[in-house]
Design a protein around this motif. Structure first.
Motif, PDB file in Angstrom:
ATOM      1  N   ARG A   1       3.281   7.692  12.164  1.00 28.04           N
ATOM      2  CA  ARG A   1       4.418   8.646  11.725  1.00 28.04           C
ATOM      3  C   ARG A   1       4.366   9.911  12.153  1.00 28.04           C
ATOM      4  N   ALA A   2       5.311  10.214  13.178  1.00 24.73           N
ATOM      5  CA  ALA A   2       5.479  11.495  13.876  1.00 24.73           C
ATOM      6  C   ALA A   2       6.216  12.491  13.233  1.00 24.73           C
ATOM      7  N   GLY A   3       6.739  12.209  11.944  1.00 18.74           N
ATOM      8  CA  GLY A   3       7.489  13.192  11.312  1.00 18.74           C
ATOM      9  C   GLY A   3       8.672  12.243  10.473  1.00 18.74           C
ATOM     10  N   TRP A   4       9.720  12.832  10.039  1.00 18.36           N
ATOM     11  CA  TRP A   4      10.705  12.273   9.341  1.00 18.36           C
ATOM     12  C   TRP A   4      12.173  12.675   9.953  1.00 18.36           C
ATOM     13  N   VAL A   5      13.013  11.622   9.918  1.00 20.14           N
ATOM     14  CA  VAL A   5      14.322  12.040  10.658  1.00 20.14           C
ATOM     15  C   VAL A   5      15.494  11.578   9.460  1.00 20.14           C
ATOM     16  N   GLY A   6      16.401  12.296   9.502  1.00 24.75           N
ATOM     17  CA  GLY A   6      17.785  12.062   8.604  1.00 24.75           C
ATOM     18  C   GLY A   6      18.426  10.921   8.961  1.00 24.75           C
ATOM     19  N   ARG A   7      19.550  10.822   8.240  1.00 26.67           N
ATOM     20  CA  ARG A   7      20.566   9.780   8.469  1.00 26.67           C
ATOM     21  C   ARG A   7      21.184   9.722   9.670  1.00 26.67           C
ATOM     22  N   HIS A   8      21.261  10.872  10.334  1.00 30.98           N
ATOM     23  CA  HIS A   8      22.205  11.220  11.449  1.00 30.98           C
ATOM     24  C   HIS A   8      21.258  11.141  12.706  1.00 30.98           C
ATOM     25  N   GLY A   9      19.883  10.897  12.523  1.00 31.79           N
ATOM     26  CA  GLY A   9      18.945  10.484  13.500  1.00 31.79           C
ATOM     27  C   GLY A   9      18.347  11.927  14.069  1.00 31.79           C
ATOM     28  N   HIS A  10      18.259  12.828  13.378  1.00 34.66           N
ATOM     29  CA  HIS A  10      17.761  14.249  13.718  1.00 34.66           C
ATOM     30  C   HIS A  10      16.261  14.541  13.067  1.00 34.66           C
ATOM     31  N   ARG A  11      15.476  14.776  13.803  1.00 42.92           N
ATOM     32  CA  ARG A  11      14.129  15.246  13.118  1.00 42.92           C
ATOM     33  C   ARG A  11      14.241  16.267  11.980  1.00 42.92           C
ATOM     34  N   LEU A  12      13.715  16.104  10.837  1.00 39.43           N
ATOM     35  CA  LEU A  12      13.913  16.842   9.842  1.00 39.43           C
ATOM     36  C   LEU A  12      12.790  18.193   9.888  1.00 39.43           C
ATOM     37  N   GLN A  13      13.191  19.192   9.720  1.00 41.30           N
ATOM     38  CA  GLN A  13      12.297  20.579   9.745  1.00 41.30           C
ATOM     39  C   GLN A  13      12.559  21.296   8.748  1.00 41.30           C
ATOM     40  N   ALA A  14      11.629  22.067   8.049  1.00 40.25           N
ATOM     41  CA  ALA A  14      11.798  22.905   7.000  1.00 40.25           C
ATOM     42  C   ALA A  14      12.460  24.187   7.380  1.00 40.25           C
ATOM     43  N   ASP A  15      13.483  24.374   6.504  1.00 38.07           N
ATOM     44  CA  ASP A  15      14.068  25.615   6.829  1.00 38.07           C
ATOM     45  C   ASP A  15      13.376  26.707   6.092  1.00 38.07           C
ATOM     46  N   ALA A  16      13.919  28.101   5.981  1.00 45.25           N
ATOM     47  CA  ALA A  16      13.146  29.167   5.587  1.00 45.25           C
ATOM     48  C   ALA A  16      12.726  29.006   3.917  1.00 45.25           C
ATOM     49  N   GLY A  17      13.887  28.332   3.244  1.00 48.94           N
ATOM     50  CA  GLY A  17      13.444  27.892   1.851  1.00 48.94           C
ATOM     51  C   GLY A  17      12.648  26.788   1.393  1.00 48.94           C
ATOM     52  N   GLY A  18      12.205  26.181   2.710  1.00 49.17           N
ATOM     53  CA  GLY A  18      11.292  24.823   2.459  1.00 49.17           C
ATOM     54  C   GLY A  18      12.079  23.761   2.369  1.00 49.17           C
ATOM     55  N   ALA A  19      13.560  23.765   2.385  1.00 47.77           N
ATOM     56  CA  ALA A  19      14.379  22.459   2.396  1.00 47.77           C
ATOM     57  C   ALA A  19      14.479  21.891   3.672  1.00 47.77           C
ATOM     58  N   TRP A  20      14.629  20.630   3.914  1.00 43.15           N
ATOM     59  CA  TRP A  20      14.827  19.814   5.164  1.00 43.15           C
ATOM     60  C   TRP A  20      16.286  19.861   5.190  1.00 43.15           C
ATOM     61  N   ARG A  21      16.879  20.306   6.173  1.00 45.77           N
ATOM     62  CA  ARG A  21      18.236  20.115   6.360  1.00 45.77           C
ATOM     63  C   ARG A  21      18.542  19.497   7.804  1.00 45.77           C
ATOM     64  N   CYS A  22      19.569  18.604   7.672  1.00 48.09           N
ATOM     65  CA  CYS A  22      19.899  18.084   8.982  1.00 48.09           C
ATOM     66  C   CYS A  22      20.890  18.889   9.705  1.00 48.09           C
ATOM     67  N   PRO A  23      20.513  19.234  11.000  1.00 51.70           N
ATOM     68  CA  PRO A  23      21.305  20.245  11.641  1.00 51.70           C
ATOM     69  C   PRO A  23      22.746  19.767  11.922  1.00 51.70           C
ATOM     70  N   GLU A  24      23.081  18.599  11.764  1.00 54.48           N
ATOM     71  CA  GLU A  24      24.413  17.958  12.144  1.00 54.48           C
ATOM     72  C   GLU A  24      25.244  17.838  10.918  1.00 54.48           C
ATOM     73  N   SER A  25      24.690  17.446   9.767  1.00 51.00           N
ATOM     74  CA  SER A  25      25.337  16.978   8.596  1.00 51.00           C
ATOM     75  C   SER A  25      25.215  18.169   7.643  1.00 51.00           C
TER      76      SER A  25
END
Ligand SMILES: CC(C)(COP(=O)(O)OP(=O)(O)OC[C@H]1O[C@@H](n2cnc3c(N)ncnc32)[C@H](O)[C@@H]1OP(=O)(O)O)[C@@H](O)C(=O)NCCC(=O)NCCS
Length: 208
Positions: free
Chosen positions: A158-182
């Motif tokens: 496992r190299a990380g996590w991806v969202g439903r739209h196929g983008h790698r999930l990276q934590a934002d400043a608030g610690g949430a993982w948000r898909c950049p597309e959706s």
């Protein structure tokens, strides 16, 4: 149903072979020199590429895409919206020997909704690949894969996590993982378990 049938329910290229006793959903397209074997069930709106072999007795959901040169063997089950990249490989016998019959020992493989299997990857039988997991090109899967996991390498890790739209999930400043597309939000609800907080993984995407 005869090879070459082009009913108003689904399209099968004249060079394909559709055996008797299969069920194929409306809107599905089956391309050149592919073979659907008896007892198989294929859902609606699927895209089956060139030189694909399905079955016998395969179970394929709705909206599944299978690229060229893939065999979906007995024991392999694909849920809705699974994507099989070109020339990826399923297996169904773990330790084959030509001299020893092993067809009674098939190990099932389940690929859950929305998962992507990259080009030329191999899935060693007996595993479940979680929903919306992303398997990188050329990876070798030997163990169960968690929902939304990004898996790469041989053997796959496992190299990380991806969202439903196929983008790698990276934590934002608030610690949430948000898909950049959706904008969908994801969270690791406990170690190794990721959930989408915006939309249940079985819910259809909202219309664009
Ligand atoms: C997995 C994939 C989607 C990349 O996802 P990503 O989120 O952009 O991942 P990154 O490129 O940031 O890579 C993450 C890590 O995995 C590695 N990696 C990515 N893809 C890899 C692969 N296929 N095999 C081995 N390692 C891979 C990267 O080198 C990186 O490693 P590092 O962190 O040590 O540097 C892409 O590489 C891939 O394999 N896509 C499949 C394409 C395909 O088969 N399409 C079929 C339709 S034509």
């Amino acid at each position: 149903m005869k090879a070459g049938a082009d009913s108003d329910r689904y399209f099968a290229h004249p060079s394909s072979f559709i055996d008797d006793n299969v069920s194929i959903g409306a809107g599905t397209k089956i391309w050149h020199v592919s073979h659907v074997m008896g007892g198989s069930v294929i859902g609606r709106d699927c895209r089956i590429g060139q030189n694909v072999v399905i079955g016998p007795n395969a179970r394929i959901g709705n909206g599944v895409k299978i690229q060229n040169n893939v065999s979906v063997y007995p024991g392999v089950e694909l849920d809705d919206f699974v994507f099989c990249g070109p020339s990826m490989v399923f297996t169904n016998v773990y330790n084959p020997r030509s001299e020893i019959p092993r067809m009674a020992e098939l190990r099932p493989t389940r690929v859950r909704r929305g998962a992507t299997l990259g080009a030329n990857c191999t899935v060693v039988c007996g595993v479940t690949i979680g929903c919306y997991a992303m398997v990188g090109a050329g990876a070798v899967i030997r163990e169960d894969v968690a929902d939304y996991a990004l898996m790469v390498g041989v053997p796959a890790r496992r190299a990380g996590w991806v969202g439903r739209h196929g983008h790698r999930l990276q934590a934002d400043a608030g610690g949430a993982w948000r898909c950049p597309e959706s904008g969908f939000e994801y969270r690791e609800v406990r170690p190794g378990v990721v959930r989408c907080l915006t939309l249940d993984e079985n819910a259809p995407l909202p219309a664009p």
